[in-house]
Structures are given as structure tokens and as C-alpha cells.
Design a protein around this motif. Structure first.
Motif, PDB file in Angstrom:
ATOM      1  N   ALA A  43      -3.582  -6.362   9.904  1.00  0.00           N
ATOM      2  CA  ALA A  43      -2.303  -6.545   9.328  1.00  0.00           C
ATOM      3  C   ALA A  43      -1.544  -5.360   9.050  1.00  0.00           C
ATOM      4  CB  ALA A  43      -1.901  -7.835   8.745  1.00  0.00           C
ATOM      5  N   ALA A  44      -2.707  -4.661   7.793  1.00  0.00           N
ATOM      6  CA  ALA A  44      -1.783  -3.178   7.260  1.00  0.00           C
ATOM      7  C   ALA A  44      -1.958  -2.140   8.485  1.00  0.00           C
ATOM      8  CB  ALA A  44      -2.371  -2.998   6.128  1.00  0.00           C
ATOM      9  N   ALA A  45      -2.774  -2.619   9.040  1.00  0.00           N
ATOM     10  CA  ALA A  45      -3.358  -1.507  10.900  1.00  0.00           C
ATOM     11  C   ALA A  45      -1.487  -1.442  10.771  1.00  0.00           C
ATOM     12  CB  ALA A  45      -3.597  -1.252  11.687  1.00  0.00           C
ATOM     13  N   LEU A  46      -0.923  -3.340  11.499  1.00  0.00           N
ATOM     14  CA  LEU A  46      -0.004  -3.116  12.360  1.00  0.00           C
ATOM     15  C   LEU A  46       1.068  -3.174  11.543  1.00  0.00           C
ATOM     16  CD1 LEU A  46       1.204  -4.997  14.881  1.00  0.00           C
ATOM     17  CD2 LEU A  46       1.644  -6.613  13.248  1.00  0.00           C
ATOM     18  N   ALA A  47       1.593  -2.875   9.731  1.00  0.00           N
ATOM     19  CA  ALA A  47       2.714  -2.969   9.864  1.00  0.00           C
ATOM     20  C   ALA A  47       3.001  -1.127   9.477  1.00  0.00           C
ATOM     21  CB  ALA A  47       2.544  -3.363   8.225  1.00  0.00           C
ATOM     22  N   VAL A  48       1.719  -0.644   9.285  1.00  0.00           N
ATOM     23  CA  VAL A  48       2.475   1.258   9.621  1.00  0.00           C
ATOM     24  C   VAL A  48       2.482   1.578  10.784  1.00  0.00           C
ATOM     25  CG1 VAL A  48       0.507   3.055   8.786  1.00  0.00           C
ATOM     26  CG2 VAL A  48       0.143   1.114   7.485  1.00  0.00           C
ATOM     27  N   ALA A  49       2.025   0.472  11.960  1.00  0.00           N
ATOM     28  CA  ALA A  49       2.152   1.412  12.870  1.00  0.00           C
ATOM     29  C   ALA A  49       3.766   0.750  14.043  1.00  0.00           C
ATOM     30  CB  ALA A  49       1.465   0.189  14.677  1.00  0.00           C
ATOM     31  N   VAL A  50       4.090   0.579  12.624  1.00  0.00           N
ATOM     32  CA  VAL A  50       6.120  -0.277  13.020  1.00  0.00           C
ATOM     33  C   VAL A  50       6.899   0.887  12.779  1.00  0.00           C
ATOM     34  CG1 VAL A  50       8.075  -1.348  12.540  1.00  0.00           C
ATOM     35  CG2 VAL A  50       6.003  -2.538  12.809  1.00  0.00           C
ATOM     36  N   GLN A  51       6.206   1.372  11.902  1.00  0.00           N
ATOM     37  CA  GLN A  51       7.173   3.279  11.611  1.00  0.00           C
ATOM     38  C   GLN A  51       6.436   3.451  10.463  1.00  0.00           C
ATOM     39  OE1 GLN A  51      10.324   2.679   9.825  1.00  0.00           O
ATOM     40  NE2 GLN A  51      11.330   4.485  10.016  1.00  0.00           N
TER      41      GLN A  51
END
Length: 118
Positions: free
Chosen positions: A13-21
Motif C-alpha cells: 500500500a505504501a508503494a502504491l501511495a508513493v507511486a501516485v506522485q
């Protein structure tokens, strides 16, 4: 959370959050994660930082049949991993089902949940 949380669900989930911007520092963190993380799902998510999130939704109905049971049961804990990487958790309804009227389009996976109840 991306670097050192013990839960692979949290790291993903953290990777997904970081990947947004993300910026250059985040890019280095994702690259490190892709090469070092021991969980394949997390490393894959870090390796493809420009994830395309589902833009369309559909309804989903999942009947949950607990291990050792032959039919769905009411009030059984469940965890659904949605196509956008989010985890939906709760208890089944009186049919032994989970209904989501606006799940992200794509793969939905029922994740094993251990519980003290039968």
C-alpha cells in the motif's frame, strides 16, 4: 512504511501511495524496494511505480466459504484484495456474502483470514 513495516500488505500500500506522485528521493526508495523486498508482490509494485489505477468500477458479490465448511456462513471474517491494491476487510452478511457496488474493475482476491472463531 515502504522500507521497514513488517506487513507486506502495508508495504504494498505504501508503494502504491508513493507511486501516485513521487520525487527523486521516492524514486530511489521504490528502486531499493524493487531490488530488496522479499515479498514478490511488493517488489513488483515497486518496480512499476507508474501504476495505472482502474478507472472503471463494477459490482462484486463474493460468497465466503470458510475452511472446513461446505457452504457460506454469516459473520465470518474476510479480506478482499481489490485490483487497485486496497484491502477491504470485515464480516460477511447474513448470506455469508460480501457485496461491493463499486469495486475497481479487475481482479478481486479473497485473502485468507485466521480467526479464533469456528
Amino acid at each position: 512504511a515502504l522500507a521497514d513495516d513488517p506487513s507486506e500488505v502495508v508495504r504494498a500500500a505504501a508503494a502504491l501511495a508513493v507511486a501516485v506522485q513521487y520525487n527523486a528521493e521516492d524514486s530511489r526508495a521504490l528502486e531499493r524496494c524493487a531490488h530488496v523486498d522479499t515479498a514478490g508482490a511488493v517488489a513488483s509494485r515497486c518496480a512499476a511505480p507508474r501504476l495505472t489505477l482502474p478507472t472503471s468500477v463494477h459490482s462484486v458479490l463474493v460468497y465466503v466459504v470458510p475452511a472446513g465448511s461446505e457452504a457460506p456462513r454469516a459473520q465470518v471474517p474476510y479480506a478482499l484484495l481489490m485490483a487497485d491494491g486496497l484491502l477491504r476487510v470485515g464480516r460477511t452478511d447474513r448470506r455469508g456474502a460480501v457485496f461491493d457496488p463499486a469495486a475497481p474493475e479487475g481482479h478481486v482476491e479473497l485473502v485468507s483470514v485466521s480467526s479464533g472463531s469456528p
